[in-house]
Each structure stands twice: as C-alpha cells, then as structure tokens.
Design a protein around this motif. Structure first.
Motif, PDB file in Angstrom:
ATOM      1  N   THR A  98     -83.406  34.719   5.856  1.00 56.95           N
ATOM      2  CA  THR A  98     -84.447  34.224   4.947  1.00 56.95           C
ATOM      3  C   THR A  98     -85.827  34.249   5.583  1.00 56.95           C
ATOM      4  N   LEU A  99     -85.884  34.250   6.917  1.00 57.23           N
ATOM      5  CA  LEU A  99     -87.176  34.262   7.609  1.00 57.23           C
ATOM      6  C   LEU A  99     -87.465  35.610   8.258  1.00 57.23           C
ATOM      7  N   GLY A 100     -86.588  36.599   8.052  1.00 59.07           N
ATOM      8  CA  GLY A 100     -86.745  37.880   8.725  1.00 59.07           C
ATOM      9  C   GLY A 100     -87.246  38.981   7.805  1.00 59.07           C
ATOM     10  N   SER A 101     -87.354  40.181   8.372  1.00 57.98           N
ATOM     11  CA  SER A 101     -87.843  41.333   7.613  1.00 57.98           C
ATOM     12  C   SER A 101     -86.835  41.802   6.571  1.00 57.98           C
ATOM     13  N   ASP A 102     -85.580  41.374   6.720  1.00 59.25           N
ATOM     14  CA  ASP A 102     -84.541  41.782   5.775  1.00 59.25           C
ATOM     15  C   ASP A 102     -84.227  40.687   4.753  1.00 59.25           C
ATOM     16  N   ALA A 103     -85.180  39.792   4.518  1.00 58.19           N
ATOM     17  CA  ALA A 103     -84.953  38.676   3.590  1.00 58.19           C
ATOM     18  C   ALA A 103     -84.658  39.164   2.177  1.00 58.19           C
ATOM     19  N   SER A 104     -85.135  40.355   1.823  1.00 56.49           N
ATOM     20  CA  SER A 104     -84.959  40.873   0.461  1.00 56.49           C
ATOM     21  C   SER A 104     -83.526  41.313   0.175  1.00 56.49           C
ATOM     22  N   ILE A 105     -82.715  41.461   1.221  1.00 54.30           N
ATOM     23  CA  ILE A 105     -81.347  41.957   1.039  1.00 54.30           C
ATOM     24  C   ILE A 105     -80.542  41.037   0.123  1.00 54.30           C
ATOM     25  N   TYR A 106     -80.710  39.736   0.285  1.00 58.77           N
ATOM     26  CA  TYR A 106     -79.925  38.792  -0.521  1.00 58.77           C
ATOM     27  C   TYR A 106     -80.197  38.985  -2.009  1.00 58.77           C
ATOM     28  N   GLU A 107     -81.468  38.985  -2.404  1.00 63.09           N
ATOM     29  CA  GLU A 107     -81.798  39.139  -3.821  1.00 63.09           C
ATOM     30  C   GLU A 107     -81.320  40.485  -4.352  1.00 63.09           C
ATOM     31  N   GLU A 108     -81.428  41.522  -3.530  1.00 65.60           N
ATOM     32  CA  GLU A 108     -80.947  42.837  -3.950  1.00 65.60           C
ATOM     33  C   GLU A 108     -79.450  42.797  -4.239  1.00 65.60           C
TER      34      GLU A 108
ATOM     35  N   LEU B 249     -73.972  43.997   1.310  1.00 67.04           N
ATOM     36  CA  LEU B 249     -74.347  45.032   2.267  1.00 67.04           C
ATOM     37  C   LEU B 249     -74.185  44.488   3.677  1.00 67.04           C
ATOM     38  N   LEU B 250     -73.552  45.266   4.533  1.00 66.98           N
ATOM     39  CA  LEU B 250     -73.368  44.883   5.930  1.00 66.98           C
ATOM     40  C   LEU B 250     -74.462  45.516   6.769  1.00 66.98           C
ATOM     41  N   GLY B 251     -75.094  44.708   7.633  1.00 63.15           N
ATOM     42  CA  GLY B 251     -76.209  45.201   8.435  1.00 63.15           C
ATOM     43  C   GLY B 251     -75.801  46.038   9.629  1.00 63.15           C
ATOM     44  N   TYR B 252     -74.507  46.034   9.981  1.00 65.56           N
ATOM     45  CA  TYR B 252     -74.034  46.838  11.112  1.00 65.56           C
ATOM     46  C   TYR B 252     -73.511  48.193  10.616  1.00 65.56           C
ATOM     47  N   GLY B 253     -73.316  49.118  11.554  1.00 68.88           N
ATOM     48  CA  GLY B 253     -72.719  50.408  11.215  1.00 68.88           C
ATOM     49  C   GLY B 253     -73.701  51.540  11.114  1.00 68.88           C
ATOM     50  N   ASN B 254     -75.000  51.233  11.294  1.00 67.50           N
ATOM     51  CA  ASN B 254     -76.027  52.270  11.224  1.00 67.50           C
ATOM     52  C   ASN B 254     -75.877  53.059   9.919  1.00 67.50           C
ATOM     53  N   ALA B 255     -76.305  54.281   9.914  1.00 74.29           N
ATOM     54  CA  ALA B 255     -76.199  55.101   8.696  1.00 74.29           C
ATOM     55  C   ALA B 255     -74.970  55.991   8.787  1.00 74.29           C
ATOM     56  N   ILE B 256     -73.827  55.396   9.123  1.00 79.94           N
ATOM     57  CA  ILE B 256     -72.576  56.138   9.304  1.00 79.94           C
ATOM     58  C   ILE B 256     -71.660  55.867   8.117  1.00 79.94           C
ATOM     59  N   ASP B 257     -71.041  56.902   7.613  1.00 79.84           N
ATOM     60  CA  ASP B 257     -70.091  56.765   6.511  1.00 79.84           C
ATOM     61  C   ASP B 257     -68.698  56.529   7.088  1.00 79.84           C
ATOM     62  N   PHE B 258     -68.110  55.357   6.783  1.00 80.47           N
ATOM     63  CA  PHE B 258     -66.788  55.008   7.308  1.00 80.47           C
ATOM     64  C   PHE B 258     -65.699  55.175   6.249  1.00 80.47           C
ATOM     65  N   SER B 259     -65.979  55.904   5.204  1.00 76.69           N
ATOM     66  CA  SER B 259     -64.984  56.117   4.147  1.00 76.69           C
ATOM     67  C   SER B 259     -63.722  56.736   4.734  1.00 76.69           C
ATOM     68  N   GLY B 260     -62.574  56.215   4.321  1.00 78.04           N
ATOM     69  CA  GLY B 260     -61.294  56.740   4.767  1.00 78.04           C
ATOM     70  C   GLY B 260     -60.756  56.110   6.027  1.00 78.04           C
TER      71      GLY B 260
ATOM     72  N   ASP C 240     -85.159  52.382   2.729  1.00 80.77           N
ATOM     73  CA  ASP C 240     -85.968  51.305   3.300  1.00 80.77           C
ATOM     74  C   ASP C 240     -85.413  50.809   4.629  1.00 80.77           C
ATOM     75  N   PHE C 241     -84.073  50.746   4.768  1.00 80.50           N
ATOM     76  CA  PHE C 241     -83.442  50.372   6.031  1.00 80.50           C
ATOM     77  C   PHE C 241     -82.608  51.571   6.487  1.00 80.50           C
ATOM     78  N   VAL C 242     -83.244  52.509   7.173  1.00 83.17           N
ATOM     79  CA  VAL C 242     -82.603  53.788   7.482  1.00 83.17           C
ATOM     80  C   VAL C 242     -81.338  53.601   8.306  1.00 83.17           C
TER      81      VAL C 242
END
Length: 632
Positions: free
Chosen positions: A144-154, A162-173, A242-244
């Motif tokens: 709520t006090l950080g740069s990613d505060a908008s994630i909750y409302e989204e 949405l999980l903040g870990y895992g970078n931009a990696i697809d873990f499907s399967g 927005d969060f690459v």
C-alpha cells in the motif's frame, strides 16, 4: 448523570435507550465486572438477554461466543497503560527478507475495534457453503505504500491475483519444484540456493499447489486483511508492460468479500500475518469459525443509501459501493457501474418537482428537463433501474439495516491516566461527535497520519471501583462523556442466607452502616463476596464464612482503614463483645507492657496501638453474632 439500582428493580431496563458510553461504579464486591456480561448482551443481543435473564450460565456462554467473534473486547486500565496500547503506536518488526529492524504502526485495542465496526463490505459474492477440504492461502497484492500499490485495485477490478515473483517467465505446464527451477535456469536466472530460495518456493506454490476452489486471504501489512477470494482458474502467464519483470503470474479469482477499511487480523486470525508473500494458513493459525461468519454474514453496510447484496428491478444486485459508484451484477451476467452523482441529480429533479419517479420509469426525463446535463443513453437505457434507485434514496429508512455493534469493556477505568490513554479521542467518543452525527469530528492520528473517527456503533462500558477513587475525583473530561450507573452493595440479596441462625444479609448491612459512619459509602463491602453461600447451599456453613472473613473482608478493612485496628474492631463490634465471646481484633497477650518497654514516664504519654487478629474468632459463630450487636 448517574442512576442507582434499588431493591426489586430489574438491573437492565429494556425500555430505556442504551448509552454509548457508561460506567458501572460502586465499592469492591458489588458485581460490576459480573454485570458487564449483561450490559454487553443488552447492546448486542437484547432479545436473547430478555429471554434468558434468569439463566446466568446461558448468558455467559453467549457472551463468550461474542468475545470469540470479536464483537466484545475486554481491557483493564492500569497505571502503565498508554495511548500506544489503546489507540496506536510503533512496533519493531524484523524484515524477513533483509533481516533489518523496521518500525510499523500497530493499532491499539480501541482503534482496532473501531475499524472493525466501521468497515464496509465494498464487494460481495456468494461464498461456498462447505469450506471443508479447501486450502486457505495468505497472499500479498502489492504494498500500500510502495510503487506497486496499484496491483491490489487492478486484481480486484480484474477478478484475478498476480504474484510478484517469477520475473517474466512462463511457468505453464510445470508440475513440480524441479520443473519450475528448470524454467528459471533456462531463462538465465541463477538461484543461489535452490533448496531455500523464496522466489522458487512461492512460484512453485502458486503454479503447482494452489487449486481451483481454494480460498485466498489478501493481507494489508502484517496486522490487517482486505479481501477474501476463491480461486476459480488454473495458472496463467500474463506478461505486462508496466511491471516488465514482475507480476506476470496470474490466477483468476472470484472475490467473495472486499473490505474498506481493512479489517484487523483478529477478526479472522489467531496470530498476525507473516511477511511472506504467499503461504498456507493452517488450522490453528486461522479461526475457521470467524472465516465462516465473515463469508456467511448477513450484515449490510449502507453507503450513499445502498448496500452490497441489495436487489433492484428485474434482478440487478449491488456488488460494490463506493463514494462515487454503485456497481451491479446484471440479471444475465456482467457488471454495470453507475455514477452516484447521476442518481442524485435525478433525485434533485424529483425534489424540485421538475420530474416524477414515473417520468424516469417512462423515459420522459429529457422531455421535462431539456437542459439536463445527464448521460441520455444511460438514463434511458436503464430507466426502470434508475427509477428504483431514486425511490430508494427517497425512503432510506425503510432499508437501512441494523449496524454490527461492538462493545469495549474497560475494567478499572479510573485506575489509568485517562487523559494520556484517550488523548485527542476523548472528544470523539461523545455521542454528538461520533461518525455520522450532525456534529461529527475526526482527527489525524499522530503515528499513522490517518484520519480517524469513532463509529456510532461502538459502545464503551467501564467499571469503576469507588474505593480506589471517588466519583468526585474522577477526570472531569471523562465524567462529562459517560453516564454513570451506581452498583451499590445489596445485602437484601443475602437475607435468605443463614449460618447457625446468623442472617448474612443483616451481617453485611450492619457492617456497611458502620463503615459509612467511620469512612464513607464508597468503601462499603460488596454482597458478591458472600454470593457463593446463597448460590451453592453446600458452602452455606461456618467454615465458608470464616474463609470469606479471613481472606476477603479483613484484608479489605485493613486497606480501608490504613491498619487502624481500633476502627476495624469498631466495624466488627469487638468493643461490645461479652465475656466468652472471641473478638476478631485484640491486643497482643504476650507483648511487654509500655512501661516495661519505655519506662513509666514515657509510657504515660503513649497510647498502645498494638493489635492482632484472633484466629479463634473466625471459627466461632458467637463472634459473628456479636457483629450484629443490637441489630441481631
């Protein structure tokens, strides 16, 4: 203002309004804390109290249930109790990622109760009836006090997490931790210790262990939570611009409840939340009964005249209410957000006589008010719904629900430093200054910098021992904001109790009359000390009477009279003990005389103040009969 309960009068009068702030005051042993059970039930479940007034065991059981639900809180004031304990303060926290000490604002008992009472369900959906077999996860959605505060409302708006870990990696399967690790490696991410790396752990849990049907609790820091959801879909990769490098791991969620402001963790948990982003809440950590109550709650929070769950027209159901928008679930699915300002503008036209509700229903608004600056296609597209909404605002009292009241019991309220404990909130607890009142006030709290007001459904019940501090000496600010109900000693409750012919009610009555003369009425002896003898016939005997006098009555008299044994003996009528009757207080038999200790010249100037308790008197019924004196 104070009232006194007299003989034959019901302790709680169902006809009188319940005061928001009241103090039960009286001498020790008059049942003040005992009476707070009924006082709380009078606020929260008056019908239950009326139906079970004579069954103390049932009343106490219901009271304990309300305590477990968080609707009743109990606190004892003392000299070390502070504003930080009562309202809010700073607490040292060890950051689990960095190991560094940081400080966060921790709510005190009063603030947390007020926030729980003021919370609004801003979004609601039908919850599963059976929670058995479902895993429950705690998850953080942005800071709520950080740069990613908008994630909750989204996430709330989009119906996913949405999980903040895992970078931009697809873990499907991926089906195991090893497969997740291989995806990290192929993407060029080296993990220092694959066995303990938290990014690997959290992604593995999110992708492989979470299942459709599991429940999710969204935390707000370590001490609050703000939403409960149900997992409705499998893992999905959701790349972002927005969060690459973050928040690309997704699962769809049905939000069962969202809260504003966030609820204190005690409304759901037995312990505060951990800082870990994602972990399972196991039995014992989460209170399943509280979770069931939150999901099955029928409470309806009114805002702008509307509340979640309200139905209009042909099946439009209110799903979310804010200061600006009321959002509906449409009869055939989908969401319909409507601006509150538009509804209120239509209401204003009806109040000025320019149009009627029937004009809205028949689509004649723009014929009657040509200059109306309204969204024509919206008004005419949902004319029946708007007509129903305006009717609702014209008659708010018909659908305003009962509020979910909360009770804070403050035992020994006069033992704390009231000015230091309440601080600026001493003004806000007044009836006229509560949230929603015509003269409502709010303040900005010093630690959190949040604006705070006291809801009108929070009741304060204090107890005050007049032997500690008389009513006249009580903090004047406290006296003006509370009503006072006297809890006097009631010897008449014991008039039917006799021990070898001695009327216990009369025994108490006579001692109190002497105390009032020698001291004052604030230091009388309470009837509660003897009530076991009435309620448990097996204890109505000389041995129990001796125990009460030895362990409770005499120590209290010693405190009252500051070891003035002569006056204590007067209360017990020892000075009139006849030959053969053992006095409770006597001069020591084996001590040397004053002349032997000081010489005759000095002894003539002294008064012998040496006294001792006579153990034989406690076991002699004649000694108790002597207390009655002429009244016996």
């Amino acid at each position: 203002m104070s009232t006194r309960v007299t003989e034959g009068q019901q302790q709680w009068d169902a006809e009188r309004p319940v005061a928001l702030n009241r103090i039960l005051f009286g001498p020790p042993g008059t049942g003040k804390t005992f009476a707070t059970v009924e006082a709380a039930l009078e606020v929260l479940t008056p019908d239950f109290l009326a139906a079970n007034r004579e069954n103390r065991a049932v009343l106490k059981m219901r009271f304990d249930e309300l305590v477990a639900e968080g609707r009743v809180r109990f606190v004892t004031f003392h000299q070390s109790f502070s504003y930080e304990d009562f309202v809010e303060g700073l607490r040292a926290i060890t950051d689990e990622d960095s190991g560094q000490i940081r400080y966060e604002v921790a709510d005190g008992v009063f603030k947390s109760l007020c926030e729980a009472a003021a919370v609004k369900i801003t979004q609601q959906a039908e919850a599963p009836i059976d929670l058995g077999g479902r895993r429950i996860w705690k998850m953080s959605l942005g800071n709520t006090l950080g740069s990613d505060a908008s994630i909750y409302e989204e996430c709330i708006t989009g119906g996913y997490v949405l999980l903040g870990y895992g970078n931009a990696i697809d873990f499907s399967g991926c089906r195991s931790r090893e497969e997740v690790y291989q995806r990290f490696s192929r993407a060029g991410h080296t993990l220092a210790n694959p066995n303990t790396d938290y990014a690997l752990t959290s992604v593995t849990v999110f992708v492989t262990r979470m299942k459709v049907g599991d429940l999710l609790v969204v935390s707000d820091g370590n001490l609050k939570f703000r939403a409960i959801g149900e997992i409705t879909g499998d893992y999905a990769f959701k790349p972002r611009k927005d969060f690459v490098e973050d928040y690309s791991q997704s699962r769809s969620v049905k939000w069962l409840r969202t809260y504003e402001p966030s609820l204190p963790y005690g409304e759901l948990m037995n312990n505060q939340f951990s800082q870990m982003t994602l972990y399972e809440l196991r039995p014992g950590v989460i209170d399943m009964r509280k979770l069931q109550a939150l999901l099955n709650t029928q409470q309806r929070d009114v805002q702008n005249g509307f509340f979640v769950g309200q139905r209009f027209g042909q099946g439009y159901i209110v799903q979310r209410v804010s200061a600006d928008v009321v959002e509906f679930e449409k009869p055939r699915g989908g969401r319909l957000p409507l601006p509150i300002s538009l509804v209120r503008q239509l209401l204003q036209y009806t109040q000025t006589g320019q149009i009627s509700v029937e004009d809205i229903r028949q689509g004649r608004v723009f014929e009657k008010v040509a200059e109306a600056e309204l969204e024509k296609y919206i008004v005419n597209g949902y004319q029946s719904l708007f007509a129903a909404l305006v009717e609702q605002l014209q008659k708010p009292s018909e659908t305003a629900p009962a509020k979910d009241a909360r009770v804070l019991i403050i035992d020994e309220i006069n033992r704390g430093n009231v000015s230091r404990i309440f601080g600026e909130l001493i003004t806000l607890i007044e009836d006229s200054k509560r949230a929603g009142a015509a003269e409502a006030l709010s303040v900005v709290l010093p630690y959190s910098k949040e604006r705070f007001s006291v809801p009108d459904n929070v009741y304060l019940i204090g107890t005050m021992n007049t032997a500690d501090r008389s009513l006249a000496g009580l903090d004047i600010a406290l006296r003006r904001r509370f009503t006072f109900q006297e809890m006097p000693s009631r010897p008449e409750l014991l008039d039917g109790v006799r021990v070898e012919g001695v009327n216990i009610g009369q025994l108490l009555r006579v001692m109190n009359q002497r105390i009032e003369v020698l001291l004052d009425r604030d230091h009388c002896l309470g009837h509660a000390y003897f009530m076991e003898m009435r309620d448990q016939p097996a204890k109505c005997n000389l041995a129990q009477l001796a125990f009460i006098f030895r362990q409770k009555i005499l120590p209290l008299l010693q405190e009252y009279f500051f070891e003035d044994w002569e006056r204590i003996s007067w209360v017990l009528n020892d000075q009139n003990a006849q030959a053969g009757v053992q006095p409770f207080v006597r001069a020591p038999a084996q001590e040397k005389s004053l002349a032997a200790l000081f010489g005759s010249e000095v002894a003539g100037k002294l008064r012998d103040l040496r006294w001792e308790l006579n153990e034989a008197a406690f076991e002699s019924i004649a000694s108790y009969r002597n207390i009655l004196g002429a009244a016996g």
